[in-house]
Design a protein around this motif. Sequence first.
Motif, PDB file in Angstrom:
ATOM      1  N   LEU A 194      86.932 -22.626  55.559  1.00  0.00           N
ATOM      2  CA  LEU A 194      86.708 -21.295  54.987  1.00  0.00           C
ATOM      3  C   LEU A 194      85.229 -20.986  54.816  1.00  0.00           C
ATOM      4  CD1 LEU A 194      89.559 -21.273  52.318  1.00  0.00           C
ATOM      5  CD2 LEU A 194      89.424 -19.843  54.363  1.00  0.00           C
ATOM      6  N   LEU A 195      84.355 -22.001  54.726  1.00  0.00           N
ATOM      7  CA  LEU A 195      82.919 -21.719  54.698  1.00  0.00           C
ATOM      8  C   LEU A 195      82.454 -21.050  55.982  1.00  0.00           C
ATOM      9  CD1 LEU A 195      81.337 -24.872  52.998  1.00  0.00           C
ATOM     10  CD2 LEU A 195      81.275 -22.517  52.172  1.00  0.00           C
ATOM     11  N   ARG A 196      83.098 -21.397  57.097  1.00  0.00           N
ATOM     12  CA  ARG A 196      82.763 -20.765  58.379  1.00  0.00           C
ATOM     13  C   ARG A 196      83.551 -19.490  58.610  1.00  0.00           C
ATOM     14  NH1 ARG A 196      84.102 -25.923  60.123  1.00  0.00           N
ATOM     15  NH2 ARG A 196      85.718 -25.033  61.459  1.00  0.00           N
ATOM     16  N   LYS A 197      84.715 -19.393  57.948  1.00  0.00           N
ATOM     17  CA  LYS A 197      85.565 -18.212  58.127  1.00  0.00           C
ATOM     18  C   LYS A 197      85.905 -17.625  56.755  1.00  0.00           C
ATOM     19  CE  LYS A 197      87.773 -20.165  62.257  1.00  0.00           C
ATOM     20  NZ  LYS A 197      89.073 -20.529  62.886  1.00  0.00           N
ATOM     21  N   PRO A 198      84.935 -17.072  56.053  1.00  0.00           N
ATOM     22  CA  PRO A 198      85.229 -16.570  54.696  1.00  0.00           C
ATOM     23  C   PRO A 198      86.193 -15.411  54.671  1.00  0.00           C
ATOM     24  CG  PRO A 198      83.039 -15.894  55.401  1.00  0.00           C
ATOM     25  CD  PRO A 198      83.521 -16.866  56.443  1.00  0.00           C
ATOM     26  N   GLY A 199      86.305 -14.671  55.759  1.00  0.00           N
ATOM     27  CA  GLY A 199      87.231 -13.542  55.784  1.00  0.00           C
ATOM     28  C   GLY A 199      88.687 -13.943  55.760  1.00  0.00           C
ATOM     29  N   ALA A 200      88.987 -15.229  56.005  1.00  0.00           N
ATOM     30  CA  ALA A 200      90.387 -15.685  56.000  1.00  0.00           C
ATOM     31  C   ALA A 200      90.884 -16.023  54.603  1.00  0.00           C
ATOM     32  CB  ALA A 200      90.537 -16.911  56.906  1.00  0.00           C
ATOM     33  N   LEU A 201      89.993 -16.089  53.610  1.00  0.00           N
ATOM     34  CA  LEU A 201      90.410 -16.506  52.278  1.00  0.00           C
ATOM     35  C   LEU A 201      91.306 -15.497  51.569  1.00  0.00           C
ATOM     36  CD1 LEU A 201      90.329 -18.524  49.968  1.00  0.00           C
ATOM     37  CD2 LEU A 201      88.192 -17.459  49.199  1.00  0.00           C
ATOM     38  N   PRO A 202      91.009 -14.184  51.568  1.00  0.00           N
ATOM     39  CA  PRO A 202      91.837 -13.258  50.772  1.00  0.00           C
ATOM     40  C   PRO A 202      93.320 -13.290  51.115  1.00  0.00           C
ATOM     41  CG  PRO A 202      89.807 -12.182  51.417  1.00  0.00           C
ATOM     42  CD  PRO A 202      89.840 -13.485  52.166  1.00  0.00           C
ATOM     43  N   GLY A 203      93.672 -13.512  52.374  1.00  0.00           N
ATOM     44  CA  GLY A 203      95.085 -13.514  52.751  1.00  0.00           C
ATOM     45  C   GLY A 203      95.664 -14.894  52.982  1.00  0.00           C
ATOM     46  N   ALA A 204      94.960 -15.940  52.567  1.00  0.00           N
ATOM     47  CA  ALA A 204      95.410 -17.298  52.838  1.00  0.00           C
ATOM     48  C   ALA A 204      96.624 -17.664  51.975  1.00  0.00           C
ATOM     49  CB  ALA A 204      94.271 -18.287  52.590  1.00  0.00           C
ATOM     50  N   LYS A 205      97.595 -18.349  52.606  1.00  0.00           N
ATOM     51  CA  LYS A 205      98.763 -18.820  51.854  1.00  0.00           C
ATOM     52  C   LYS A 205      98.362 -19.844  50.800  1.00  0.00           C
ATOM     53  CE  LYS A 205     102.639 -19.550  53.989  1.00  0.00           C
ATOM     54  NZ  LYS A 205     103.717 -20.141  54.835  1.00  0.00           N
ATOM     55  N   ALA A 206      97.343 -20.643  51.116  1.00  0.00           N
ATOM     56  CA  ALA A 206      96.887 -21.640  50.142  1.00  0.00           C
ATOM     57  C   ALA A 206      96.365 -20.971  48.879  1.00  0.00           C
ATOM     58  CB  ALA A 206      95.807 -22.520  50.775  1.00  0.00           C
ATOM     59  N   LEU A 207      95.707 -19.816  49.016  1.00  0.00           N
ATOM     60  CA  LEU A 207      95.196 -19.105  47.850  1.00  0.00           C
ATOM     61  C   LEU A 207      96.347 -18.590  46.987  1.00  0.00           C
ATOM     62  CD1 LEU A 207      92.868 -17.881  46.245  1.00  0.00           C
ATOM     63  CD2 LEU A 207      92.959 -15.883  47.778  1.00  0.00           C
ATOM     64  N   GLU A 208      97.383 -18.056  47.608  1.00  0.00           N
ATOM     65  CA  GLU A 208      98.517 -17.544  46.841  1.00  0.00           C
ATOM     66  C   GLU A 208      99.235 -18.669  46.097  1.00  0.00           C
ATOM     67  OE1 GLU A 208      99.134 -14.397  46.290  1.00  0.00           O
ATOM     68  OE2 GLU A 208      97.329 -14.016  47.484  1.00  0.00           O
ATOM     69  N   GLN A 209      99.392 -19.816  46.748  1.00  0.00           N
ATOM     70  CA  GLN A 209     100.048 -20.936  46.070  1.00  0.00           C
ATOM     71  C   GLN A 209      99.170 -21.480  44.942  1.00  0.00           C
ATOM     72  OE1 GLN A 209     101.652 -23.981  48.584  1.00  0.00           O
ATOM     73  NE2 GLN A 209     102.877 -22.557  49.794  1.00  0.00           N
ATOM     74  N   ALA A 210      97.836 -21.442  45.123  1.00  0.00           N
ATOM     75  CA  ALA A 210      96.935 -21.878  44.053  1.00  0.00           C
ATOM     76  C   ALA A 210      97.028 -20.939  42.854  1.00  0.00           C
ATOM     77  CB  ALA A 210      95.507 -21.960  44.575  1.00  0.00           C
ATOM     78  N   ARG A 211      97.154 -19.638  43.123  1.00  0.00           N
ATOM     79  CA  ARG A 211      97.329 -18.680  42.024  1.00  0.00           C
ATOM     80  C   ARG A 211      98.647 -18.931  41.298  1.00  0.00           C
ATOM     81  NH1 ARG A 211      95.067 -14.223  45.460  1.00  0.00           N
ATOM     82  NH2 ARG A 211      93.029 -13.662  44.572  1.00  0.00           N
ATOM     83  N   ALA A 212      99.715 -19.167  42.064  1.00  0.00           N
ATOM     84  CA  ALA A 212     101.032 -19.368  41.449  1.00  0.00           C
ATOM     85  C   ALA A 212     101.073 -20.634  40.594  1.00  0.00           C
ATOM     86  CB  ALA A 212     102.104 -19.435  42.534  1.00  0.00           C
TER      87      ALA A 212
END
Length: 558
Positions: free
Chosen positions: A397-415
């Motif tokens: 994600l450091l190379r592809k920061p635009g992929a973070l907002p829609g990442a499944k890993a981010l949603e599971q981390a929020r949950a």
Amino acid sequence: MTQPRSRVDLYAAIRRDARSGMSNRALQRKHGVGFRTVTAALESAWPKERKQPPKRGSRLDAYRVVIDDWLRSDLDAPRKQRHTAKRIFDRLLDEHDGAGVVSYWMVREYVATRRREIRVEVGREPANAFIPQEHLPGREAEVDFGDVAIRLRGELVTCALFSLRLSYSGKAVHRLSASAGQEAFFEGHVHAFNVLGGVPTGKIRYDNLKAAVASVIGFSRQRVEADRWTAVRSHYGIEAFYCQPGIQGAHEKGGVEGQIGWFRRNHLVPIPEVDSLAELNAMVDAWDEADDARRIGSRARTVGEHFATEQPLLAPLPTEPFETGRWFTPRVDRYAQVTVRMNKYSVPARMVGRQARVLLNASDLVVFDGRTEIARHERLMTKGSTRVDLDHYLEVLLRKPGALPGAKALEQARASGRFTPVHDAWWAAACKAHGDADGTRALIEVLMLHRHLPHDHVVAGLATALRAGALTADAVALEARKYNDTADGGADDTTADHQSLMSGDRARGAGEIPAVRSLTERRLRAHIPADTRPLPSVEKYDQLLASRRDTPNEGAAP
């Protein structure tokens, strides 16, 4: 006057008063009864049994003899040409004018009971009787699984409850797992034997679990066992006894069948709410220990007292442990995930394209790179699911920061609560100050701090940096380390301030930013007395400056 407690007491009181000379009418008035009751009491000290009302007749009574004759004729008929309940009902309508008199459900209920009674009457089938059994201490046990529902992190899920019950004492050991697979079957045995401190020297009764039995040979008790189960039996010296399929087999191990139902009703009602299966299993162990004080049925001694007699007679445990998990060697796909039992789990992104070693346990899954553990996940309970860890994708994600907002890993981390509203607030402020790409990279650098610092310390550093307007990862790291120092090694007032801060976080709700205070604010809250010393004087410095202005500079032109 108090009423007698029973009819026998009433008769005794009437007879006692009659012997004292009271008349029949006086007895009626005193005891509030009629003439017939007084007469019956004087005739006998024991009340006569009440007459049972005549049994209510059924519209099927006129056809019972006919149906019984048809069922008896079926005893010698070919198996596939015997009367069914539907055929008997049709014949009653056609041959005996049963239309409008009997219904199909009346016939079906009568035939279901009467067919077996006729077979028992003529000696074609034995009566359904149970033989009392005597269990010797330390020799026999029973094993089974049962389904239970729990609320895991707020979601209603179904788990498997393993139970091993000693037949003599009734001592039972339970274990909850994500499934009733082979790993849970083995892990339940190992846990039970460790708790009991030994292995039964006789037979352990099982039904035809897929974890143990590969196939059933005909209608006999012979089974083709799974290879890993054979290894477990050999390691612990288990002698297995496999019960018959169906309801007859359930009667052969009725002790553990009833034990699972009793445990579920007494300990899992209401439905427990936990954050992990490990937390629930700790509760189960405490319940098992407390159940040693109960008595089973009409026994004079408790389960724990019987087990104290039985425990020394168990066979000793082997010296070497047995690995209950199962190893897999999947290849990591381009999404940095491995597939195990139709479920996907994430691993660090550097493993893409490489082969990993996975140890699948009853309730968790561990991934190794060689001998180094690189990931650990809680086992998924439904097929086709995915569990990902945001930390595994940070370098990408450091190379592809635009992929973070829609990442499944981010949603599971929020949950799961790992990515808090404080993270979101700091991220939004950083994107506003530095732009979306640079602000997201700064957030990713902050997320990497979780690898080295406790989670609540990083959150505290984020909140402090957000209030100060410090929107860089270095500022967050500095504040997190300050919070770490004050929380772990500070004075008493610092420790009290940290405890009040954490209690305030719990009292506020998950959606609010915690009131994290900086080090300066903490000092101000410590009520340090004001400095009353006088300000330093600068008069002497003014005299030096005046003398310097009066002295000509050396080397100056005349």
